[in-house]
Design an enzyme around this catalytic site. Structure first.
Site, PDB file in Angstrom:
ATOM      1  N   PHE A 124      21.465  45.705 -29.997  1.00  0.00           N
ATOM      2  CA  PHE A 124      22.009  46.791 -29.181  1.00  0.00           C
ATOM      3  C   PHE A 124      22.392  47.934 -30.102  1.00  0.00           C
ATOM      4  CE2 PHE A 124      25.857  48.550 -26.875  1.00  0.00           C
ATOM      5  CZ  PHE A 124      25.152  49.133 -25.833  1.00  0.00           C
ATOM      6  N   LEU A 126      24.222  51.328 -30.487  1.00  0.00           N
ATOM      7  CA  LEU A 126      25.196  52.279 -29.955  1.00  0.00           C
ATOM      8  C   LEU A 126      25.843  53.100 -31.070  1.00  0.00           C
ATOM      9  CD1 LEU A 126      26.846  53.282 -27.466  1.00  0.00           C
ATOM     10  CD2 LEU A 126      28.481  51.446 -27.963  1.00  0.00           C
ATOM     11  N   GLU A 128      26.908  55.159 -34.388  1.00  0.00           N
ATOM     12  CA  GLU A 128      26.271  56.147 -35.255  1.00  0.00           C
ATOM     13  C   GLU A 128      27.237  56.561 -36.357  1.00  0.00           C
ATOM     14  OE1 GLU A 128      23.542  58.169 -31.700  1.00  0.00           O
ATOM     15  OE2 GLU A 128      24.844  59.432 -32.939  1.00  0.00           O
ATOM     16  N   PHE A 157      25.073  50.072 -38.630  1.00  0.00           N
ATOM     17  CA  PHE A 157      25.800  48.809 -38.456  1.00  0.00           C
ATOM     18  C   PHE A 157      25.219  47.954 -37.325  1.00  0.00           C
ATOM     19  CE2 PHE A 157      29.719  51.501 -39.732  1.00  0.00           C
ATOM     20  CZ  PHE A 157      29.402  51.389 -41.084  1.00  0.00           C
ATOM     21  N   ARG A 244      32.634  41.856 -25.691  1.00  0.00           N
ATOM     22  CA  ARG A 244      34.012  41.529 -26.081  1.00  0.00           C
ATOM     23  C   ARG A 244      34.340  40.064 -25.820  1.00  0.00           C
ATOM     24  NH1 ARG A 244      35.980  47.435 -23.909  1.00  0.00           N
ATOM     25  NH2 ARG A 244      35.543  48.507 -25.890  1.00  0.00           N
ATOM     26  N   GLN A 280      57.743  20.285 -43.427  1.00  0.00           N
ATOM     27  CA  GLN A 280      57.940  21.022 -42.185  1.00  0.00           C
ATOM     28  C   GLN A 280      57.290  22.406 -42.229  1.00  0.00           C
ATOM     29  OE1 GLN A 280      61.933  22.565 -40.914  1.00  0.00           O
ATOM     30  NE2 GLN A 280      61.711  21.031 -39.290  1.00  0.00           N
ATOM     31  N   GLU A 364      32.792  45.890 -31.750  1.00  0.00           N
ATOM     32  CA  GLU A 364      32.928  45.874 -30.278  1.00  0.00           C
ATOM     33  C   GLU A 364      34.223  46.520 -29.821  1.00  0.00           C
ATOM     34  OE1 GLU A 364      30.425  45.030 -28.476  1.00  0.00           O
ATOM     35  OE2 GLU A 364      29.269  44.193 -30.114  1.00  0.00           O
ATOM     36  N   THR A 366      37.692  48.461 -31.896  1.00  0.00           N
ATOM     37  CA  THR A 366      38.786  48.026 -32.764  1.00  0.00           C
ATOM     38  C   THR A 366      39.964  47.523 -31.936  1.00  0.00           C
ATOM     39  OG1 THR A 366      39.796  50.215 -32.765  1.00  0.00           O
ATOM     40  CG2 THR A 366      38.137  49.764 -34.480  1.00  0.00           C
ATOM     41  N   SER A 367      40.917  46.891 -32.610  1.00  0.00           N
ATOM     42  CA  SER A 367      42.121  46.434 -31.916  1.00  0.00           C
ATOM     43  C   SER A 367      42.830  47.596 -31.233  1.00  0.00           C
ATOM     44  CB  SER A 367      43.071  45.746 -32.904  1.00  0.00           C
ATOM     45  OG  SER A 367      42.543  44.503 -33.329  1.00  0.00           O
TER      46      SER A 367
END
Length: 387
Positions: A124, A126, A128, A157, A244, A280, A364, A366-367
């Site tokens: 895919f 998308l 650039e 990418f 996503r 622990q 896809e 960023t956060s």
């Protein structure tokens, strides 16, 4: 909303076969697959031979005719065993899905069978150089010329780039229209004017192709356009929604691999006369890791289930992608910490997992973009309640 993740016997049989394949074939080769630096055709072809590449594709087009939840669970198993193969599997869906969802009957008949069987893989296009999160700045142009569109521009990418044979490309028709001018095209490898540029050198995923796509007066038949002119934003958003889910479950798989490495290590590493699993501090880390993985897994499953039910799933998909990607970074960091100094060496897989985890917080969307998507949806929902 009642959510049902009860799997049928057919699904359970498929998952058992996938797990056996992952345990016996993928996982033992994962380190070699990564270090070799070559696209993992061997493992990808094995996945294709298991008929996994087209899980949600209707049987009439060569797929299994199953749902996206089944595909999501399969993606988790693959990503746990071999993150590189899992990434190829997920990126393949980004070409398969838009053709399946938005293609004409002719386009489906022409392209889906080869994609569904894994005879050909997809990608895919998308992103650039100057258009990442902001799709309004996409510069790749498509101009109508008779029965063709002529594409000019560069994508970067692109996962599976160069290796894939079928691409869904987002370009702009018209001038200064922003997202309103976006249009989607199916472009085949080998089309004159369609070339490949450099393959990015990355901090991880050495064997995963992330290549430039270069269009120089590339002529694409008008019949290869998805939907109609200037409806490419819809194609892009729908594809990213599914993507996503794929990124979220990929992060879950990677985090699970880190936990699967850390717990056995804690049972063998001896300090102060006992294995560190008895401390622990280590137990608390393991508890946090397991809890975050399960929460991320259930969010991912819910998004896929909602997609299958025909419900609006985009908000939950963004939540899953956001939480799973950031949880994966925390889990892989803890896995390195549990291994101590050895975790910082390439001798143990957690060093690679730690590097690989960062990708999920970027691609896809960023956060930060996921937070914007979620916030916009939540604010709209509250505004609608007041009407």
């Amino acid at each position: 909303m009642a959510v049902d993740f009860a799997f049928t016997q057919d699904q359970q049989d498929i998952f058992a076969a996938i797990k056996e394949f992952c345990d016996e074939e993928l996982a033992p080769k994962a380190k070699e697959t990564d270090e070799r630096g070559d696209f993992p055709w061997e493992t990808v072809r094995q996945v294709a031979e298991m008929d996994l590449m087209g899980i949600p594709v209707p049987e009439e087009y060569g797929g299994m005719g199953m749902d996206f939840l089944t595909w999501t669970v399969a993606a988790e198993y693959l990503s746990t065993a071999c993150t590189t193969t899992g990434a190829v599997f997920g990126a393949h869906m980004l070409a398969l899905y838009p053709i399946m969802a938005y293609g004409t009957d002719e386009q489906k008949a022409k392209y889906l069978p080869a994609l569904a069987t894994g005879e050909k893989i997809g990608a895919f296009g998308l992103t650039e150089p100057n258009a990442g999160s902001d799709q309004s700045t996409i510069a790749t142009r498509a101009e109508r010329d008779g029965d063709d569109y002529v594409l000019n521009g560069t994508k970067i990418f692109i996962t599976n780039g160069g290796e894939a044979e079928i691409y869904v490309i987002i370009a702009t028709v018209g001038q200064r229209l922003g997202v309103r001018g976006l249009t989607a095209f199916i472009v085949e490898k080998g089309t004159p004017g369609f070339e490949f540029g450099k393959n990015e050198k990355k901090m991880a995923y050495k064997s995963l192709s992330n290549r430039e796509l270069i269009f120089d007066d590339c002529r694409v038949p008008a019949g290869n356009m998805l939907l109609t002119e200037k409806r490419g934003f819809r194609v892009a958003m729908g594809t990213l929604g599914v993507g996503r889910i794929g990124m979220a479950i990929g992060a879950v798989g990677l985090a699970q691999a880190a936990l699967d490495a850390a717990v056995p290590y804690s049972k063998t590493r001896v300090q102060y006369g006992q294995t560190i699993e008895n401390f622990q501090a280590i137990q608390f880390m393991i508890a946090d890791m397991a809890t975050e993985i399960q929460a991320a897994r259930l969010l991912s499953y819910q998004a896929a289930w909602m997609k299958d039910q025909g419900l609006e799933f985009e908000k939950v998909a963004a939540m899953a992608k956001l939480y799973a990607s950031e949880a994966c970074s925390r889990v892989t960091s803890k896995a390195v910490q549990i291994h101590g100094g050895y975790g910082y060496t390439a001798e143990f897989p957690v060093e690679r997992y730690f590097r690989e985890a960062k990708l999920f917080e970027i691609v896809e969307g960023t956060s930060e973009i996921q937070r914007l998507v979620i916030a916009n949806r939540v604010l709209k929902e509250y505004a609608d309640k007041k009407r």
